[in-house]
Design a protein around this motif. Sequence first.
Motif, PDB file in Angstrom:
ATOM      1  N   LEU A  69       0.821  -1.205   0.000  1.00  0.00           N
ATOM      2  CA  LEU A  69       0.000   0.000   0.000  1.00  0.00           C
ATOM      3  C   LEU A  69       0.859   1.260   0.000  1.00  0.00           C
ATOM      4  CD1 LEU A  69      -2.767   1.474   0.367  1.00  0.00           C
ATOM      5  CD2 LEU A  69      -2.466   1.143   2.839  1.00  0.00           C
ATOM      6  N   MET A  70       1.942   1.263   0.774  1.00  0.00           N
ATOM      7  CA  MET A  70       2.740   2.469   0.952  1.00  0.00           C
ATOM      8  C   MET A  70       3.819   2.646  -0.104  1.00  0.00           C
ATOM      9  SD  MET A  70       3.239   2.208   5.089  1.00  0.00           S
ATOM     10  CE  MET A  70       1.827   2.087   6.191  1.00  0.00           C
ATOM     11  N   LEU A  71       4.315   1.532  -0.673  1.00  0.00           N
ATOM     12  CA  LEU A  71       5.422   1.601  -1.621  1.00  0.00           C
ATOM     13  C   LEU A  71       5.068   0.847  -2.897  1.00  0.00           C
ATOM     14  CD1 LEU A  71       8.326   0.858   0.882  1.00  0.00           C
ATOM     15  CD2 LEU A  71       7.713   3.100  -0.052  1.00  0.00           C
ATOM     16  N   ASP A  72       5.766   1.144  -3.919  1.00  0.00           N
ATOM     17  CA  ASP A  72       5.537   0.496  -5.207  1.00  0.00           C
ATOM     18  C   ASP A  72       6.446  -0.734  -5.302  1.00  0.00           C
ATOM     19  OD1 ASP A  72       4.645  -0.096  -7.689  1.00  0.00           O
ATOM     20  OD2 ASP A  72       5.892   1.401  -8.719  1.00  0.00           O
ATOM     21  N   ILE A  73       6.079  -1.803  -4.572  1.00  0.00           N
ATOM     22  CA  ILE A  73       6.858  -3.046  -4.566  1.00  0.00           C
ATOM     23  C   ILE A  73       5.959  -4.188  -5.039  1.00  0.00           C
ATOM     24  CG2 ILE A  73       8.347  -2.265  -2.703  1.00  0.00           C
ATOM     25  CD1 ILE A  73       6.758  -4.100  -0.834  1.00  0.00           C
ATOM     26  N   VAL A  74       6.580  -5.216  -5.598  1.00  0.00           N
ATOM     27  CA  VAL A  74       5.810  -6.366  -6.081  1.00  0.00           C
ATOM     28  C   VAL A  74       6.426  -7.701  -5.666  1.00  0.00           C
ATOM     29  CG1 VAL A  74       4.819  -5.157  -8.060  1.00  0.00           C
ATOM     30  CG2 VAL A  74       7.042  -6.293  -8.296  1.00  0.00           C
ATOM     31  N   PHE A  75       7.739  -7.761  -5.493  1.00  0.00           N
ATOM     32  CA  PHE A  75       8.371  -9.072  -5.315  1.00  0.00           C
ATOM     33  C   PHE A  75       7.969  -9.723  -3.987  1.00  0.00           C
ATOM     34  CE2 PHE A  75      11.667 -12.089  -4.210  1.00  0.00           C
ATOM     35  CZ  PHE A  75      11.794 -12.790  -5.387  1.00  0.00           C
ATOM     36  N   ALA A  76       7.994  -8.979  -2.892  1.00  0.00           N
ATOM     37  CA  ALA A  76       7.664  -9.572  -1.584  1.00  0.00           C
ATOM     38  C   ALA A  76       6.236 -10.111  -1.558  1.00  0.00           C
ATOM     39  CB  ALA A  76       7.885  -8.543  -0.475  1.00  0.00           C
ATOM     40  N   PRO A  77       5.204  -9.341  -1.962  1.00  0.00           N
ATOM     41  CA  PRO A  77       3.852  -9.919  -1.964  1.00  0.00           C
ATOM     42  C   PRO A  77       3.693 -11.044  -2.976  1.00  0.00           C
ATOM     43  CG  PRO A  77       3.844  -7.719  -2.916  1.00  0.00           C
ATOM     44  CD  PRO A  77       5.181  -7.901  -2.297  1.00  0.00           C
ATOM     45  N   PHE A  78       4.388 -10.963  -4.119  1.00  0.00           N
ATOM     46  CA  PHE A  78       4.290 -12.044  -5.092  1.00  0.00           C
ATOM     47  C   PHE A  78       4.895 -13.330  -4.548  1.00  0.00           C
ATOM     48  CE2 PHE A  78       3.620 -10.032  -9.536  1.00  0.00           C
ATOM     49  CZ  PHE A  78       2.434  -9.469  -9.081  1.00  0.00           C
ATOM     50  N   ALA A  79       6.034 -13.236  -3.868  1.00  0.00           N
ATOM     51  CA  ALA A  79       6.657 -14.432  -3.284  1.00  0.00           C
ATOM     52  C   ALA A  79       5.754 -15.058  -2.230  1.00  0.00           C
ATOM     53  CB  ALA A  79       8.011 -14.067  -2.685  1.00  0.00           C
ATOM     54  N   ALA A  80       5.154 -14.201  -1.391  1.00  0.00           N
ATOM     55  CA  ALA A  80       4.244 -14.720  -0.366  1.00  0.00           C
ATOM     56  C   ALA A  80       2.993 -15.320  -0.997  1.00  0.00           C
ATOM     57  CB  ALA A  80       3.869 -13.596   0.604  1.00  0.00           C
ATOM     58  N   LEU A  81       2.464 -14.682  -2.050  1.00  0.00           N
ATOM     59  CA  LEU A  81       1.267 -15.189  -2.713  1.00  0.00           C
ATOM     60  C   LEU A  81       1.547 -16.514  -3.428  1.00  0.00           C
ATOM     61  CD1 LEU A  81      -1.684 -14.504  -3.225  1.00  0.00           C
ATOM     62  CD2 LEU A  81      -0.998 -13.250  -5.265  1.00  0.00           C
ATOM     63  N   PHE A  82       2.727 -16.650  -4.029  1.00  0.00           N
ATOM     64  CA  PHE A  82       3.105 -17.913  -4.667  1.00  0.00           C
ATOM     65  C   PHE A  82       3.187 -19.044  -3.647  1.00  0.00           C
ATOM     66  CE2 PHE A  82       6.674 -20.803  -5.383  1.00  0.00           C
ATOM     67  CZ  PHE A  82       6.233 -21.472  -6.520  1.00  0.00           C
TER      68      PHE A  82
END
Length: 374
Positions: A69-82
């Motif tokens: 929500l606060m930053l423009d990141i994708v890798f950490a949530p994608f790794a957790a979602l995978f």
Amino acid sequence: MTAARAWWARVPDPVVDLVVVAVAVLDVLVSLEDSSRLEQGMAALACAALLARRRFPLPVFLLTLPASLMLDIVFAPFAALFTLAERSRDRRLLAVCAVLFAVASATPWPLDDLSSHDRTWTLVYFFYTLATAAAPVLLGQLVQARRDLARRLEEIEEAREHERLLHSQAVLARERAQLAREMHDVVSHQVSLIAVQAGALQVAAKDPDFKEGARTIRSLSVDTLDELRHMVTLLRASGGRATELTPQPTLADLHELVTTSGIDAGLTGELPPDVSTTAQRTIYRTVQEALTNVRKHAPGATAVVRLWQADDGDAYGVTVTNTPPARPSLPLPGSRQGLIGLRERAELLGGTFDSGPTGDGGYEVTLRIPTRSG
């Protein structure tokens, strides 16, 4: 298995986790320009939580949402979602998590800037992010399906090997039984006649040497007949542990059968002390066939083998109940000859054999033997 896949399988899980965290940190560092302490703390929490993603996939994913929500990141949530998609079988939960990630990524930060933000672009970015989030979900489900298929193929191969072993045992037992019948019907009969004729000659003979010779022939014939009968007994059995036919199974072997069945099974209850040998073999074969069917058609299920006797003492038997399968099962061809054979065994004892699904998705077989048959 390819060389690359074999090499990847040898990499320890902690090393993989450290690499994932390192890549997530690099992704965060790109977005930390002009960030507040709160944003930096949420980003650090998201990266650190990835170390526990294998044990707690859902909480770790939820911890990455504030940073998304606060930053423009994708890798950490994608790794957790995978990781969550790889371990969870609840597809509705995965869909909700993907929507949560899309909402967190598309919502402008700080939240008080929402009124001044272009709502159209916010909606477009939401659907774009949602479509992107489908990639780790589908990839995780694909890895899960591949793992289940590999495990199922191993179980099928084990079942085929077991069936080949049983077939070879049946052929060997049939050949030995046929040989035993031939020896008993032909050789034993002829040796018996030799012994009888030698005995008659011994009684009728007048010459002492002739009489002694007839006695020797009769004695050797009797000894040969005893040895032959012993060999027939051995041939009717298996003659070795490898065929699992000697000795014939009894109730004393039920515990070993349950513990070595390859599934999570338990044995409870007891039977009357005067159960006949034939009934003991029928109960053993019923439990054996039921546990084999659980292993083939309900992977991951647990089973309970319950020995029982009626309150009025009129009957006794065994009931084998298994839970629903814990993993998807592949359709396997089956002739149901095992269940037909168990029903025939029960009818020979004057009993009944019932089988069918339970209300919770499991399966149950019940053998009932009247007490008078023992």
